[in-house]
Design a protein around this motif. Structure first.
Motif, PDB file in Angstrom:
ATOM      1  N   LEU A 106     -45.913  55.402 -58.148  1.00 34.32           N
ATOM      2  CA  LEU A 106     -47.390  55.376 -58.023  1.00 34.32           C
ATOM      3  C   LEU A 106     -48.007  56.421 -56.852  1.00 34.32           C
ATOM      4  CD1 LEU A 106     -48.630  51.806 -59.219  1.00 34.32           C
ATOM      5  CD2 LEU A 106     -48.120  53.987 -60.608  1.00 34.32           C
ATOM      6  N   SER A 107     -47.120  57.320 -56.414  1.00 35.21           N
ATOM      7  CA  SER A 107     -47.632  58.082 -55.398  1.00 35.21           C
ATOM      8  C   SER A 107     -48.618  58.980 -56.123  1.00 35.21           C
ATOM      9  CB  SER A 107     -46.585  58.810 -54.670  1.00 35.21           C
ATOM     10  OG  SER A 107     -46.083  59.997 -55.729  1.00 35.21           O
ATOM     11  N   TRP A 108     -49.541  59.716 -55.300  1.00 35.88           N
ATOM     12  CA  TRP A 108     -50.458  60.769 -55.862  1.00 35.88           C
ATOM     13  C   TRP A 108     -49.735  61.662 -56.804  1.00 35.88           C
ATOM     14  CZ3 TRP A 108     -54.508  61.899 -58.071  1.00 35.88           C
ATOM     15  CH2 TRP A 108     -55.072  63.616 -58.235  1.00 35.88           C
ATOM     16  N   THR A 109     -48.689  62.385 -56.422  1.00 38.47           N
ATOM     17  CA  THR A 109     -48.080  63.577 -56.834  1.00 38.47           C
ATOM     18  C   THR A 109     -47.500  62.797 -58.520  1.00 38.47           C
ATOM     19  OG1 THR A 109     -47.473  64.258 -54.788  1.00 38.47           O
ATOM     20  CG2 THR A 109     -45.951  64.928 -56.859  1.00 38.47           C
ATOM     21  N   THR A 110     -47.044  61.707 -58.347  1.00 41.74           N
ATOM     22  CA  THR A 110     -46.598  61.078 -59.702  1.00 41.74           C
ATOM     23  C   THR A 110     -47.755  60.757 -60.471  1.00 41.74           C
ATOM     24  OG1 THR A 110     -45.010  59.966 -58.161  1.00 41.74           O
ATOM     25  CG2 THR A 110     -44.916  59.469 -60.431  1.00 41.74           C
ATOM     26  N   VAL A 111     -48.813  60.295 -60.092  1.00 39.11           N
ATOM     27  CA  VAL A 111     -50.159  60.154 -60.956  1.00 39.11           C
ATOM     28  C   VAL A 111     -50.318  61.452 -61.472  1.00 39.11           C
ATOM     29  CG1 VAL A 111     -52.252  59.347 -60.892  1.00 39.11           C
ATOM     30  CG2 VAL A 111     -50.626  57.874 -59.744  1.00 39.11           C
ATOM     31  N   ARG A 112     -50.340  62.529 -60.797  1.00 43.20           N
ATOM     32  CA  ARG A 112     -50.998  63.639 -61.102  1.00 43.20           C
ATOM     33  C   ARG A 112     -50.010  64.116 -62.440  1.00 43.20           C
ATOM     34  NH1 ARG A 112     -49.061  68.252 -59.601  1.00 43.20           N
ATOM     35  NH2 ARG A 112     -50.427  70.311 -60.274  1.00 43.20           N
ATOM     36  N   ALA A 113     -48.526  64.128 -61.771  1.00 44.01           N
ATOM     37  CA  ALA A 113     -47.688  64.731 -62.826  1.00 44.01           C
ATOM     38  C   ALA A 113     -47.837  63.974 -64.183  1.00 44.01           C
ATOM     39  CB  ALA A 113     -46.328  64.397 -62.430  1.00 44.01           C
ATOM     40  N   LEU A 114     -47.784  62.329 -63.893  1.00 46.43           N
ATOM     41  CA  LEU A 114     -47.902  61.884 -65.295  1.00 46.43           C
ATOM     42  C   LEU A 114     -49.132  61.929 -66.156  1.00 46.43           C
ATOM     43  CD1 LEU A 114     -46.047  59.536 -66.157  1.00 46.43           C
ATOM     44  CD2 LEU A 114     -47.650  57.818 -64.876  1.00 46.43           C
ATOM     45  N   SER A 115     -50.349  62.521 -65.435  1.00 44.80           N
ATOM     46  CA  SER A 115     -51.497  62.620 -66.151  1.00 44.80           C
ATOM     47  C   SER A 115     -51.261  63.966 -67.111  1.00 44.80           C
ATOM     48  CB  SER A 115     -52.785  62.884 -65.277  1.00 44.80           C
ATOM     49  OG  SER A 115     -52.539  61.757 -64.488  1.00 44.80           O
ATOM     50  N   ILE A 116     -50.680  65.038 -66.295  1.00 46.78           N
ATOM     51  CA  ILE A 116     -50.422  66.269 -67.077  1.00 46.78           C
ATOM     52  C   ILE A 116     -49.382  66.133 -68.231  1.00 46.78           C
ATOM     53  CG2 ILE A 116     -49.675  68.490 -66.829  1.00 46.78           C
ATOM     54  CD1 ILE A 116     -50.472  68.452 -63.952  1.00 46.78           C
ATOM     55  N   LEU A 117     -48.520  65.146 -67.825  1.00 45.03           N
ATOM     56  CA  LEU A 117     -47.332  65.107 -69.129  1.00 45.03           C
ATOM     57  C   LEU A 117     -48.088  64.303 -70.229  1.00 45.03           C
ATOM     58  CD1 LEU A 117     -44.185  65.655 -69.105  1.00 45.03           C
ATOM     59  CD2 LEU A 117     -44.117  63.271 -68.368  1.00 45.03           C
ATOM     60  N   VAL A 118     -48.616  63.146 -70.038  1.00 43.67           N
ATOM     61  CA  VAL A 118     -49.326  62.497 -70.990  1.00 43.67           C
ATOM     62  C   VAL A 118     -50.201  63.694 -71.803  1.00 43.67           C
ATOM     63  CG1 VAL A 118     -51.035  60.671 -71.425  1.00 43.67           C
ATOM     64  CG2 VAL A 118     -49.204  60.307 -70.065  1.00 43.67           C
ATOM     65  N   TRP A 119     -51.158  64.265 -70.927  1.00 44.44           N
ATOM     66  CA  TRP A 119     -52.003  65.442 -71.608  1.00 44.44           C
ATOM     67  C   TRP A 119     -51.329  66.108 -72.819  1.00 44.44           C
ATOM     68  CZ3 TRP A 119     -56.237  66.426 -73.949  1.00 44.44           C
ATOM     69  CH2 TRP A 119     -56.675  67.740 -74.415  1.00 44.44           C
ATOM     70  N   ARG A 120     -50.191  66.716 -72.096  1.00 48.90           N
ATOM     71  CA  ARG A 120     -49.491  67.685 -72.854  1.00 48.90           C
ATOM     72  C   ARG A 120     -48.834  67.248 -74.067  1.00 48.90           C
ATOM     73  NH1 ARG A 120     -47.216  71.597 -67.929  1.00 48.90           N
ATOM     74  NH2 ARG A 120     -49.274  72.401 -67.247  1.00 48.90           N
ATOM     75  N   GLN A 121     -47.985  66.043 -73.613  1.00 47.09           N
ATOM     76  CA  GLN A 121     -46.708  65.612 -74.602  1.00 47.09           C
ATOM     77  C   GLN A 121     -47.244  64.469 -75.312  1.00 47.09           C
ATOM     78  OE1 GLN A 121     -42.500  65.577 -73.233  1.00 47.09           O
ATOM     79  NE2 GLN A 121     -43.101  67.368 -72.148  1.00 47.09           N
ATOM     80  N   GLY A 122     -48.244  63.566 -74.782  1.00 47.71           N
ATOM     81  CA  GLY A 122     -48.889  62.348 -75.378  1.00 47.71           C
ATOM     82  C   GLY A 122     -50.192  62.678 -76.180  1.00 47.71           C
ATOM     83  N   ARG A 139     -46.610  64.037 -80.067  1.00 47.01           N
ATOM     84  CA  ARG A 139     -47.255  62.981 -79.441  1.00 47.01           C
ATOM     85  C   ARG A 139     -46.695  61.691 -79.741  1.00 47.01           C
ATOM     86  NH1 ARG A 139     -50.798  66.366 -81.711  1.00 47.01           N
ATOM     87  NH2 ARG A 139     -51.765  65.612 -83.487  1.00 47.01           N
ATOM     88  N   LEU A 140     -46.688  61.515 -81.381  1.00 45.35           N
ATOM     89  CA  LEU A 140     -46.134  60.093 -81.726  1.00 45.35           C
ATOM     90  C   LEU A 140     -44.769  59.524 -81.462  1.00 45.35           C
ATOM     91  CD1 LEU A 140     -47.736  57.923 -83.320  1.00 45.35           C
ATOM     92  CD2 LEU A 140     -46.659  59.008 -85.621  1.00 45.35           C
ATOM     93  N   LYS A 141     -43.810  60.790 -81.514  1.00 44.57           N
ATOM     94  CA  LYS A 141     -42.618  60.471 -80.905  1.00 44.57           C
ATOM     95  C   LYS A 141     -42.613  60.188 -79.379  1.00 44.57           C
ATOM     96  CE  LYS A 141     -39.353  62.909 -84.021  1.00 44.57           C
ATOM     97  NZ  LYS A 141     -38.909  63.894 -84.608  1.00 44.57           N
ATOM     98  N   PHE A 142     -43.194  60.915 -78.678  1.00 45.15           N
ATOM     99  CA  PHE A 142     -43.297  60.730 -77.321  1.00 45.15           C
ATOM    100  C   PHE A 142     -43.748  59.115 -76.836  1.00 45.15           C
ATOM    101  CE2 PHE A 142     -45.782  60.208 -73.464  1.00 45.15           C
ATOM    102  CZ  PHE A 142     -45.003  60.956 -72.518  1.00 45.15           C
ATOM    103  N   TRP A 143     -44.684  58.526 -77.706  1.00 53.80           N
ATOM    104  CA  TRP A 143     -45.305  57.102 -77.310  1.00 53.80           C
ATOM    105  C   TRP A 143     -44.010  56.271 -77.931  1.00 53.80           C
ATOM    106  CZ3 TRP A 143     -48.038  56.758 -73.392  1.00 53.80           C
ATOM    107  CH2 TRP A 143     -49.100  57.755 -73.223  1.00 53.80           C
ATOM    108  N   ILE A 144     -43.832  56.562 -79.113  1.00 53.85           N
ATOM    109  CA  ILE A 144     -42.788  55.469 -79.695  1.00 53.85           C
ATOM    110  C   ILE A 144     -41.413  55.340 -78.862  1.00 53.85           C
ATOM    111  CG2 ILE A 144     -41.211  55.048 -81.675  1.00 53.85           C
ATOM    112  CD1 ILE A 144     -43.492  56.335 -83.482  1.00 53.85           C
ATOM    113  N   TYR A 145     -40.912  56.536 -78.440  1.00 55.93           N
ATOM    114  CA  TYR A 145     -39.773  56.461 -77.736  1.00 55.93           C
ATOM    115  C   TYR A 145     -40.014  55.846 -76.469  1.00 55.93           C
ATOM    116  CZ  TYR A 145     -37.655  59.485 -81.362  1.00 55.93           C
ATOM    117  OH  TYR A 145     -37.229  60.188 -82.416  1.00 55.93           O
ATOM    118  N   LEU A 146     -41.062  56.030 -75.910  1.00 62.64           N
ATOM    119  CA  LEU A 146     -41.316  55.601 -74.379  1.00 62.64           C
ATOM    120  C   LEU A 146     -41.479  54.101 -74.516  1.00 62.64           C
ATOM    121  CD1 LEU A 146     -42.111  55.876 -71.322  1.00 62.64           C
ATOM    122  CD2 LEU A 146     -44.466  55.991 -72.205  1.00 62.64           C
TER     123      LEU A 146
END
Ligand code: SF4
Length: 555
Positions: free
Chosen positions: A445-461, A467-474
């Motif tokens: 949960l470092s700041w860099t990870t939160v930022r990376a995760l937000s961008i990833l979720v926005w683009r791929q999720g 997007r549907l596959k991304f969430w189902i597989y996760l």
């Protein structure tokens, strides 16, 4: 002596990972290990400044400060290498160059305007260079004349010269050289076929130094073939395991190895226990005839897919390199590679067209056959056409290459494949526990990870059609195999780079192909051109190779 060390810019490549690195706020994948090793071998009374042009700029004060400029480069860095030599010479600086590119093509390095050529391995030639400088000499070429140094005397690289926040991975080297004899390989030309290793104590001292300096990245053992000397690797791995346990697993490791790793379950277990999580394999092609022709015999001994599956099941993520364009290759080689990657669920597959690197066995054979193209070394990388005349049409190979890359990194196909990969690992996989795999909650949960995760979720999720596959597989991975959900997201992050890079490959190859075809047709209309490339099978050195005849017609 004040030495400015310069590492030239790499062009965009499969390994440059720009988009993925942006996510985690890093500037380059790996540091210039060769150059910081050079700094460690040179007299420690000298002062050093390091500018890796992939992560920073040279400012005028750096040039003013320097009494000598030292560059190291691979062939793909040629353009910026030559530009920086020019920049140094314009400022009246003495320039010394070394590394794989000047060593393979000393004529080009000499013509570049450099004053000193420090060729072959620096443990031997750097002391010659230092002696020459101390005697007041202003130029020289230093060669090892076939001698290979022991790496047991190589000092700890000067990691302190690096910007430790700039790189996604740290690089260490345990061995040099590889026992195999692949025809296209320049490693065995540069470093020989007898792997030379450091001692476990040396490598542990390097890990201690990284820890002391506060590095927190993963560590890439950038050996040409980490398991080239299995006996010594088996002495090293327990030492890394014990060190990792003592320090609460600060680093995860990855490396490059030959596929015979799959034949040694003990070695794979030892790697996993030492916290290795991924391994790059040069698979090249599933076509056995091509493997035999290119003398990659070690890839023909067992079923390739079984070997990949064995390594995956042990808990090591396979990254693999593939090549199209071998002599005598049959149509559809690109498709066969894609099918192989899908069947074995290799998440990260690097794909390229065969290139003849200077001074390799392939290079010499093609030279003898008159098949090397002009400007052969002008720019060899994964976005350039082959630098020699292949035995089937260049157009066919190039199209298979582009299509194969396009399919492998189709967003749906990629997600399906990595999901299959995590299923293959199985819940009983001996891969690291959550602490070692995912890092502490604080790290996750470092700041860099939160930022990376937000961008990833926005683009791929949210944004993409996957997007549907991304969430189902996760969610499935979290439910079925919770150790790996962070790994899954990291691999999804890598896709950001691959999706951009496949477009670059397509654009560059199609442009060059159009030029190539136009040139061919111009030659044909001038009635001077290559009309035929004939490949006849002949036996040479117990290997069946193709004897190629290039026919030209003249008006
Ligand atoms: S296995 Fe890899 S490093 Fe060894 S000779 Fe073949 S290509 Fe080169």
């Amino acid at each position: 002596m004040r030495a400015l060390l310069i590492y030239p810019i790499f062009p965009k490549s499969f390994w440059s990972f720009e988009k993925a690195l942006e996510l985690v706020n890093r500037k380059a994948l790996l540091p210039p290990l060769g150059l910081i090793t050079v700094a460690a071998i040179l007299p420690q009374t000298w002062e050093f400044r390091m500018v890796d042009r992939n992560v920073g700029e040279i400012i005028e004060a750096d040039w003013d400060w320097a009494e000598i400029v030292i560059l190291s480069a691979m062939i793909v860095q040629k353009e910026d290498f030559l530009a920086q030599i020019q920049a140094a010479k314009q400022r009246g600086k003495r320039v010394a160059v070394g590394g794989p590119y000047p060593t393979a093509l000393p004529g080009e390095a000499e013509a570049s305007g450099a004053d000193f050529l420090i060729l072959d391995e620096g443990e031997i030639t750097l002391p010659m260079f230092v002696a020459a400088v101390e005697q007041g000499e202003t130029s020289g070429i230093f060669r090892a004349n076939g001698e290979r140094p022991s790496v047991e005397l190589t000092p700890i690289p000067r990691f302190d010269l690096l910007d430790k926040t700039a790189y996604d991975l740290m690089a260490l080297q345990f061995s040099r050289g590889c026992p195999f004899q692949c025809e296209f390989c320049d490693i065995i030309v540069l470093y020989g076929r007898k792997p030379r290793t450091k001692t476990p104590e040396q490598l542990i001292a390097e890990l201690d130094r990284l820890l002391e300096l506060g590095f927190d990245q993963g560590v890439f053992l950038v050996d040409d073939n980490f398991i080239g000397n299995k006996r010594n690797v088996k002495l090293l791995l327990p030492a890394i395991k014990a060190w990792s346990q003592r320090h609460n697993y600060p680093f995860r490791f990855l490396t490059e190895a030959s596929i015979d790793l799959a034949q040694d379950p003990e070695l794979m277990d030892m790697m996993v226990e030492a916290n290795f999580h991924a391994v790059f394999l040069g698979i090249e092609t599933p076509d056995e005839a091509s493997l035999t022709l290119t003398r990659k015999f070690q890839n023909t001994r067992d079923s390739l897919s079984e070997s990949v599956n064995s390594i995956t099941r042990k808990g090591l993520r396979v990254m693999a390199g593939f090549i199209v364009g071998f002599d005598g290759e049959k149509s559809g080689a690109g498709d066969r590679i894609v099918q192989f990657v899908e069947k074995t669920a290799i998440p990260t597959a690097m794909f390229s067209m065969l290139q003849a690197l200077p001074d390799t066995a392939l290079w010499h054979r093609l030279q003898k056959e008159g098949r090397l193209l002009e400007q052969t070394t002008a720019n060899i990388n994964q976005t350039t056409l082959m630098n020699f005349i292949p035995t089937r049409p260049m157009e066919e190979i190039a199209r298979e290459y582009v299509d194969g890359f396009w399919q492998l990194y189709d967003s749906h196909q990629f997600l399906d494949r990595i999901y299959r990969y995590y299923l293959m690992l199985g819940t009983e996989s001996p891969i690291r526990d959550a602490k070692k795999s995912a890092g502490s909650v604080g790290q996750v949960l470092s700041w860099t990870t939160v930022r990376a995760l937000s961008i990833l979720v926005w683009r791929q999720g949210i944004k993409r059609s996957t997007r549907l596959k991304f969430w189902i597989y996760l969610f499935r991975i979290m439910g079925q195999n919770p150790k790996f959900w962070v790994d899954y997201l990291k691999i999804c992050g890598h896709f950001e780079h691959f999706s951009e890079y496949r477009q670059l490959v397509r654009d560059n190859i199609e442009t060059q192909l159009a030029e190539f075809l136009e040139q061919q047709s111009r030659l044909q209309s001038a009635s001077i051109g290559i009309t035929e490339v004939k490949a006849n099978e002949v036996k040479a050195n117990d290997v069946t190779v193709k004897e190629v005849t290039v026919s030209e017609s003249a008006a």
